[in-house]
Design a protein around this motif. Structure first.
Motif, PDB file in Angstrom:
ATOM      1  N   UNK A   1       0.826  -1.127  -0.051  1.00  0.00           N
ATOM      2  CA  UNK A   1       0.016   0.045   0.049  1.00  0.00           C
ATOM      3  C   UNK A   1       0.875   1.345   0.004  1.00  0.00           C
ATOM      4  N   UNK A   2       0.121   2.443  -0.502  1.00  0.00           N
ATOM      5  CA  UNK A   2       1.062   3.508  -0.642  1.00  0.00           C
ATOM      6  C   UNK A   2       1.686   4.048   0.637  1.00  0.00           C
ATOM      7  N   UNK A   3       0.615   3.713   1.983  1.00  0.00           N
ATOM      8  CA  UNK A   3       1.492   4.573   2.822  1.00  0.00           C
ATOM      9  C   UNK A   3       2.755   3.565   3.514  1.00  0.00           C
ATOM     10  N   UNK A   4       2.787   2.520   2.958  1.00  0.00           N
ATOM     11  CA  UNK A   4       4.212   1.776   3.272  1.00  0.00           C
ATOM     12  C   UNK A   4       5.202   1.820   2.224  1.00  0.00           C
ATOM     13  N   UNK A   5       4.830   1.501   0.972  1.00  0.00           N
ATOM     14  CA  UNK A   5       5.979   1.193  -0.063  1.00  0.00           C
ATOM     15  C   UNK A   5       6.352   2.591  -0.543  1.00  0.00           C
ATOM     16  N   UNK A   6       7.115   3.471   0.229  1.00  0.00           N
ATOM     17  CA  UNK A   6       7.575   4.765  -0.444  1.00  0.00           C
ATOM     18  C   UNK A   6       8.721   5.137   0.525  1.00  0.00           C
ATOM     19  N   UNK A   7       9.254   6.387  -0.090  1.00  0.00           N
ATOM     20  CA  UNK A   7      10.212   7.101   0.628  1.00  0.00           C
ATOM     21  C   UNK A   7       9.935   7.920   1.707  1.00  0.00           C
ATOM     22  N   UNK A   8      10.535   7.870   2.756  1.00  0.00           N
ATOM     23  CA  UNK A   8       9.899   8.966   3.962  1.00  0.00           C
ATOM     24  C   UNK A   8       9.655  10.205   3.555  1.00  0.00           C
TER      25      UNK A   8
ATOM     26  N   UNK B   1      -0.869  -6.617   5.311  1.00  0.00           N
ATOM     27  CA  UNK B   1       0.032  -7.743   5.605  1.00  0.00           C
ATOM     28  C   UNK B   1       1.453  -7.141   5.893  1.00  0.00           C
ATOM     29  N   UNK B   2       1.581  -5.968   4.941  1.00  0.00           N
ATOM     30  CA  UNK B   2       2.880  -5.168   5.528  1.00  0.00           C
ATOM     31  C   UNK B   2       3.017  -4.548   6.674  1.00  0.00           C
ATOM     32  N   UNK B   3       1.794  -4.191   7.277  1.00  0.00           N
ATOM     33  CA  UNK B   3       1.784  -3.772   8.625  1.00  0.00           C
ATOM     34  C   UNK B   3       2.090  -4.800   9.626  1.00  0.00           C
TER      35      UNK B   3
ATOM     36  N   UNK C   1      12.644  -4.028  -0.825  1.00  0.00           N
ATOM     37  CA  UNK C   1      11.423  -2.991  -1.122  1.00  0.00           C
ATOM     38  C   UNK C   1      11.643  -1.631  -1.131  1.00  0.00           C
ATOM     39  N   UNK C   2      10.813  -0.360  -1.372  1.00  0.00           N
ATOM     40  CA  UNK C   2      11.108   0.890  -1.643  1.00  0.00           C
ATOM     41  C   UNK C   2      11.865   1.571  -0.111  1.00  0.00           C
TER      42      UNK C   2
END
Length: 428
Positions: free
Chosen positions: A56-63, A215-217, A393-394
């Motif tokens: 999901x976008x909240x997880x797979x991104x740079x800070x 599941x990322x959470x 992962x990102x």
């Protein structure tokens, strides 16, 4: 002709190269990023049309940047389309003012003789660098196992060549490989009305979401993303997960009930017949066990911490086994089955043949510790399990890049001391 010189040369402008550039910049390290195509090119030209990010976008991104800043239609719990992912990296490069030079291919890297640094031959000239960061990632050379001859009359392609069901000829399709790419492509073809055979090997099968959390959470709070690197030879575990159509749990038994024909691992081909290992039931059972194990751990975490998360009985629901599971197919006459296409979702191999340095083992894999090569001045970024499970992962590559940038800064400080220190007088 003058030779361009740079402190640190980063090769590749995908997620790894951008993360590396950000941290090098923060550490004040002069650097240049070379990319032979466009930024994040593989997301645009080597993925199928309907692909979305698996996290999901909240997880797979740079800070430092949210997906909604690039595409307002992508919410925190959405799975960004592939073009949006590529646009995200372009926007991030602009945000950090990354010194990227596109359209430049690196042809050869070799150590300078008798002096520090490396000589880098590129398609536009020679560059000398004190340090090299190979940020080309793990997806370098598509693997198509030499099982079915090219002259078999069957259209064969790697998953990187697949775009959509409309590009395939009439007839059934055999998809080999049940990781995220293979199962998503197989499911898309099934929904398009194709007769689909899916070759299933060993795999992990996490729930897409459970008790209201992705599941990322769950992997995060359970500490699984930060699991230490596995022992050599066991770095890669095939994971069947999907963000397609809003995200859903992959369940091979349900796919079989919907009409997909599951077979075991593809082993051999002779006279038009493909043979499969008798391991389908075992592979499915191990995947189911992996799924149940994560659900059990999640339930235990909820109870231990007193979290108010809803029950989710559907996550443990099962369906009756289809005939292909109760009586597995061990061989398949391709012509009789009407199969006209084989899609090999069989992963990738690394290819560092352009690096003429002593940084690889006999199989061509990098020798390194958390990306720091055994060859001084060489660094690797974006490798699976580089430092932890989440390294590919990102967000994981961003943290690995920070570590490497810190190591580079440390080495530069030693050399700065050396250059500034007074020389002791030579003895007569």
């Amino acid at each position: 002709m003058s030779v361009e010189k740079i402190d640190t040369l980063v090769i590749g402008a995908g997620q790894a190269g951008l993360a590396m550039s950000e941290h090098l910049g923060k550490n004040g390290v002069p650097h240049l990023v070379l990319e032979r195509h466009r930024i994040a090119e593989r997301w645009r030209s080597e993925r199928w049309d309907s692909l979305v990010a698996n996290g999901p976008a909240w997880h797979d991104r740079f800070p430092g940047l949210e997906f909604s800043a690039v595409d307002p239609k992508v919410g925190p719990d959405d799975f960004a389309p592939k073009e949006t992912v590529a646009d995200y990296f372009v926007a991030y490069a602009d945000k950090i003012a990354a010194p990227i030079r596109c359209g430049v291919e690196v042809l050869k890297v070799e150590r300078n003789a008798g002096r520090p640094g490396f000589r880098v031959e590129t398609s536009t000239g020679v560059i000398e660098a004190d340090r090299i960061v190979a940020a080309t990632g793990p997806f370098q050379r598509p693997i198509i196992p030499p099982v079915v001859p090219a002259d078999s009359g069957i259209l064969q392609m790697h998953s990187t060549g697949y775009r959509n069901p409309g590009q395939l000829p009439e007839g059934a399709v055999l998809v080999v490989g049940a990781g995220s790419s293979g199962v998503q492509i197989a499911e898309e073809l099934l929904r398009a009305g194709k007769r689909v055979y899916l070759s299933v090997g060993p795999h992990d099968r996490p729930p897409r979401a459970y008790r209201g959390r992705d599941f990322c959470w769950w992997l995060g709070v359970l500490g699984k993303w930060d699991a230490a690197a596995q022992e050599p030879g066991k770095e890669h575990v095939t994971i069947a997960v999907s963000g397609a159509r809003g995200g859903h749990t992959i369940d091979f038994r349900r796919l079989a009930a919907d009409g997909m024909v599951l077979v075991g691992k593809t082993e051999s081909y002779k006279d038009g017949v493909v043979r499969f290992a008798p391991d389908l039931v075992e592979n499915l059972s191990q995947g189911d066990a992996n799924n149940r194990s994560l659900l059990d751990e999640a339930d235990a975490y909820v109870a231990r911490n007193g979290l108010d998360l809803p029950q989710d009985p559907d996550a443990r629901a099962t369906v009756p086994d289809a005939p292909c599971v109760t009586d597995p197919v061990l061989s398949l006459d391709l012509a009789a089955a009407g199969i006209t296409t084989i899609i090999w979702a069989t992963g990738f191999a690394v290819d560092y043949s352009w690096m003429k340095v002593d940084a690889f083992d006999a199989s061509g894999k990098p020798r390194h510790q958390r990306g720091v090569s055994t060859e001084p001045g060489i660094y690797f970024l974006g490798l699976p399990w580089q430092s932890r499970r989440g390294s590919s992962f990102i967000w994981g590559v961003w943290h690995d890049a920070k570590y490497l940038a810190d190591q580079i800064a440390i080495q530069r400080s030693y050399m700065a001391y050396h250059d500034a220190a007074p020389r002791a007088p030579e003895k007569a």
